[in-house]
Design a protein around this motif. Structure first.
Motif, PDB file in Angstrom:
ATOM      1  N   ALA A  39       0.828  -1.215   0.000  1.00 46.39           N
ATOM      2  CA  ALA A  39       0.000   0.000   0.000  1.00 46.39           C
ATOM      3  C   ALA A  39       0.856   1.256   0.000  1.00 46.39           C
ATOM      4  CB  ALA A  39      -0.946   0.011   1.200  1.00 46.39           C
ATOM      5  N   GLY A  40       2.039   1.177   0.587  1.00 53.70           N
ATOM      6  CA  GLY A  40       2.941   2.314   0.631  1.00 53.70           C
ATOM      7  C   GLY A  40       3.808   2.454  -0.609  1.00 53.70           C
ATOM      8  N   GLY A  41       3.650   1.529  -1.549  1.00 53.79           N
ATOM      9  CA  GLY A  41       4.423   1.605  -2.793  1.00 53.79           C
ATOM     10  C   GLY A  41       5.632   0.705  -2.833  1.00 53.79           C
ATOM     11  N   LEU A 124      -0.746  12.196   1.192  1.00 55.87           N
ATOM     12  CA  LEU A 124      -1.997  11.548   1.580  1.00 55.87           C
ATOM     13  C   LEU A 124      -3.142  12.548   1.544  1.00 55.87           C
ATOM     14  CD1 LEU A 124      -0.894   9.451   4.694  1.00 55.87           C
ATOM     15  CD2 LEU A 124      -1.129   8.672   2.328  1.00 55.87           C
ATOM     16  N   SER A 125      -4.298  12.052   1.137  1.00 57.39           N
ATOM     17  CA  SER A 125      -5.518  12.854   1.210  1.00 57.39           C
ATOM     18  C   SER A 125      -5.893  13.012   2.683  1.00 57.39           C
ATOM     19  CB  SER A 125      -6.645  12.134   0.457  1.00 57.39           C
ATOM     20  OG  SER A 125      -6.978  10.931   1.146  1.00 57.39           O
ATOM     21  N   PRO A 126      -6.746  13.980   2.998  1.00 57.06           N
ATOM     22  CA  PRO A 126      -7.208  14.100   4.391  1.00 57.06           C
ATOM     23  C   PRO A 126      -7.869  12.809   4.891  1.00 57.06           C
ATOM     24  CG  PRO A 126      -7.790  16.074   3.148  1.00 57.06           C
ATOM     25  CD  PRO A 126      -7.242  15.082   2.154  1.00 57.06           C
ATOM     26  N   GLU A 127      -8.595  12.119   4.010  1.00 57.89           N
ATOM     27  CA  GLU A 127      -9.255  10.860   4.394  1.00 57.89           C
ATOM     28  C   GLU A 127      -8.219   9.789   4.747  1.00 57.89           C
ATOM     29  OE1 GLU A 127      -9.874  12.476   1.488  1.00 57.89           O
ATOM     30  OE2 GLU A 127     -11.875  13.288   1.853  1.00 57.89           O
ATOM     31  N   SER A 128      -7.163   9.705   3.951  1.00 61.58           N
ATOM     32  CA  SER A 128      -6.111   8.720   4.221  1.00 61.58           C
ATOM     33  C   SER A 128      -5.348   9.062   5.490  1.00 61.58           C
ATOM     34  CB  SER A 128      -5.140   8.619   3.047  1.00 61.58           C
ATOM     35  OG  SER A 128      -5.725   7.910   1.982  1.00 61.58           O
ATOM     36  N   THR A 129      -5.105  10.343   5.717  1.00 62.27           N
ATOM     37  CA  THR A 129      -4.417  10.769   6.937  1.00 62.27           C
ATOM     38  C   THR A 129      -5.230  10.355   8.158  1.00 62.27           C
ATOM     39  OG1 THR A 129      -3.411  12.617   5.758  1.00 62.27           O
ATOM     40  CG2 THR A 129      -3.484  12.770   8.165  1.00 62.27           C
ATOM     41  N   LEU A 167      -7.152  -0.110   1.384  1.00 57.46           N
ATOM     42  CA  LEU A 167      -7.404   0.202  -0.031  1.00 57.46           C
ATOM     43  C   LEU A 167      -7.266   1.700  -0.300  1.00 57.46           C
ATOM     44  CD1 LEU A 167     -10.427  -2.181  -0.675  1.00 57.46           C
ATOM     45  CD2 LEU A 167      -8.126  -2.380  -1.673  1.00 57.46           C
ATOM     46  N   LEU A 168      -7.750   2.515   0.622  1.00 55.16           N
ATOM     47  CA  LEU A 168      -7.658   3.971   0.480  1.00 55.16           C
ATOM     48  C   LEU A 168      -6.196   4.422   0.462  1.00 55.16           C
ATOM     49  CD1 LEU A 168      -9.202   6.705   0.447  1.00 55.16           C
ATOM     50  CD2 LEU A 168      -9.147   6.621   2.936  1.00 55.16           C
ATOM     51  N   LEU A 169      -5.406   3.899   1.387  1.00 53.68           N
ATOM     52  CA  LEU A 169      -3.988   4.255   1.447  1.00 53.68           C
ATOM     53  C   LEU A 169      -3.252   3.773   0.197  1.00 53.68           C
ATOM     54  CD1 LEU A 169      -3.565   3.613   5.230  1.00 53.68           C
ATOM     55  CD2 LEU A 169      -3.124   5.791   4.093  1.00 53.68           C
ATOM     56  N   HIS A 170      -3.572   2.586  -0.269  1.00 50.68           N
ATOM     57  CA  HIS A 170      -2.988   2.078  -1.518  1.00 50.68           C
ATOM     58  C   HIS A 170      -3.362   2.998  -2.676  1.00 50.68           C
ATOM     59  CE1 HIS A 170      -3.000  -0.538  -5.160  1.00 50.68           C
ATOM     60  NE2 HIS A 170      -1.827  -0.891  -4.664  1.00 50.68           N
ATOM     61  N   GLY A 171      -4.598   3.459  -2.685  1.00 50.48           N
ATOM     62  CA  GLY A 171      -5.042   4.368  -3.741  1.00 50.48           C
ATOM     63  C   GLY A 171      -4.253   5.663  -3.738  1.00 50.48           C
ATOM     64  N   ASP A 172      -4.032   6.229  -2.562  1.00 47.14           N
ATOM     65  CA  ASP A 172      -3.280   7.485  -2.458  1.00 47.14           C
ATOM     66  C   ASP A 172      -1.806   7.305  -2.815  1.00 47.14           C
ATOM     67  OD1 ASP A 172      -5.408   9.046  -1.713  1.00 47.14           O
ATOM     68  OD2 ASP A 172      -4.583   9.614   0.231  1.00 47.14           O
ATOM     69  N   CYS A 173      -1.202   6.247  -2.324  1.00 49.83           N
ATOM     70  CA  CYS A 173       0.252   6.097  -2.446  1.00 49.83           C
ATOM     71  C   CYS A 173       0.704   5.399  -3.719  1.00 49.83           C
ATOM     72  CB  CYS A 173       0.794   5.346  -1.233  1.00 49.83           C
ATOM     73  SG  CYS A 173       0.533   6.246   0.301  1.00 49.83           S
ATOM     74  N   VAL A 174      -0.109   4.514  -4.240  1.00 49.15           N
ATOM     75  CA  VAL A 174       0.298   3.740  -5.424  1.00 49.15           C
ATOM     76  C   VAL A 174      -0.486   4.163  -6.659  1.00 49.15           C
ATOM     77  CG1 VAL A 174       0.472   1.430  -6.423  1.00 49.15           C
ATOM     78  CG2 VAL A 174       1.037   1.794  -4.013  1.00 49.15           C
ATOM     79  N   LEU A 175      -1.803   4.079  -6.586  1.00 46.32           N
ATOM     80  CA  LEU A 175      -2.606   4.375  -7.776  1.00 46.32           C
ATOM     81  C   LEU A 175      -2.502   5.845  -8.166  1.00 46.32           C
ATOM     82  CD1 LEU A 175      -5.768   2.200  -7.036  1.00 46.32           C
ATOM     83  CD2 LEU A 175      -3.715   1.604  -8.346  1.00 46.32           C
ATOM     84  N   ALA A 176      -2.548   6.759  -7.198  1.00 44.10           N
ATOM     85  CA  ALA A 176      -2.436   8.188  -7.517  1.00 44.10           C
ATOM     86  C   ALA A 176      -1.054   8.499  -8.082  1.00 44.10           C
ATOM     87  CB  ALA A 176      -2.713   9.036  -6.280  1.00 44.10           C
ATOM     88  N   ALA A 177      -0.015   7.861  -7.533  1.00 42.81           N
ATOM     89  CA  ALA A 177       1.344   8.082  -8.043  1.00 42.81           C
ATOM     90  C   ALA A 177       1.469   7.570  -9.479  1.00 42.81           C
ATOM     91  CB  ALA A 177       2.357   7.393  -7.142  1.00 42.81           C
TER      92      ALA A 177
END
Length: 184
Positions: A39-41, A124-129, A167-177
Motif C-alpha cells: 500500500a505504501g508503494g 496523503l488525502s485528508p481521508e487517508s491521513t 485500499l484507500l492508502l494504496h489508492g493514495d500512495c500507489v494508484l495516484a502516483a
C-alpha cells in the motif's frame, strides 16, 4: 469477463511457514506488514519478507509456498477493481479475543511496513491521513477477553474499516502516483 480473486493461503499454512523461518510475528501481522508495504508503494518482489521485515538474512520464499501465495494474492487483491481485498484473520468461529488480537496485529504489521515503504512525508488525502491515524489507534488496542453480540458486530465493522483504509492508502500512495506518472 471477471476473474475472481485468488484466495489467501490458510492461516495454518502461513503459521507453519512462520515457525519454519523462526519469525517472531503472527500470520495476521505478517499479512498486515505485506499489505502495508504494498500500500505504501513497496515493490511486489518475491523476496518481500527480507524487505518488509528489514532482515537481509531471510531468504526468498519458494515459488507457490504459502508466503509466495500471500504476496501473489495481496497484489491481485489490491489490483481488483471490485475491491475484493481480504485480511488474513482467524475464522469467525474463533473467540472474540483471538479475532480482535489478530486484527490489532494486522494493523501493527501494516503500519510498520507502510511507514517503511512510503517514507517520512507521504502525499496523503485528508481521508487517508485520518484512516492512518485510526489504524494507529487500533494497532495500540488490546483485545478484551469476552464480548457480546454488540462486540461481535463492532469487530465486523472494524474489520471492514481496516480493509477499506488499506485500499484507500494504496489508492493514495500507489494508484495516484501511477496516475501522476502517466500525466507527466
Amino acid at each position: 469477463m471477471h476473474v475472481p480473486n485468488p484466495e489467501l493461503p490458510s492461516l495454518a499454512s502461513v503459521e507453519a511457514e512462520i515457525r519454519r523461518l523462526a519469525l517472531a510475528l503472527s500470520p495476521s501481522e505478517l499479512h498486515g506488514a505485506l499489505c502495508g508495504w504494498l500500500a505504501g508503494g513497496g515493490a511486489a518482489v518475491r523476496d518481500w519478507p527480507a524487505k518488509v521485515l528489514v532482515d537481509a538474512s531471510l531468504g526468498t520464499p519458494e515459488e507457490q509456498s504459502p508466503l509466495d501465495q500471500l504476496r501473489e494474492v495481496a497484489v491481485a487483491q489490491f489490483s481488483d477493481r471490485d475491491f475484493g481485498f481480504d485480511l488474513l484473520l482467524p475464522d469467525p468461529e474463533a473467540s472474540l479475543a483471538v479475532r480482535s488480537e489478530a486484527l490489532f496485529d494486522w494493523c501493527r504489521g501494516f503500519l510498520g511496513a507502510f511507514g517503511l515503504a512510503v517514507g517520512a512525508n507521504p502525499r496523503l488525502s485528508p481521508e487517508s491521513t485520518e484512516a492512518l491515524a485510526d489504524l494507529a489507534k487500533l494497532a495500540a488496542a488490546q483485545p478484551q477477553d469476552e464480548g457480546d453480540d454488540e462486540d461481535e458486530a463492532a469487530l465486523v465493522e472494524i474489520e471492514e474499516f481496516v480493509r477499506v483504509a488499506a485500499l484507500l492508502l494504496h489508492g493514495d500512495c500507489v494508484l495516484a502516483a501511477q496516475h501522476r506518472a502517466r500525466l507527466n
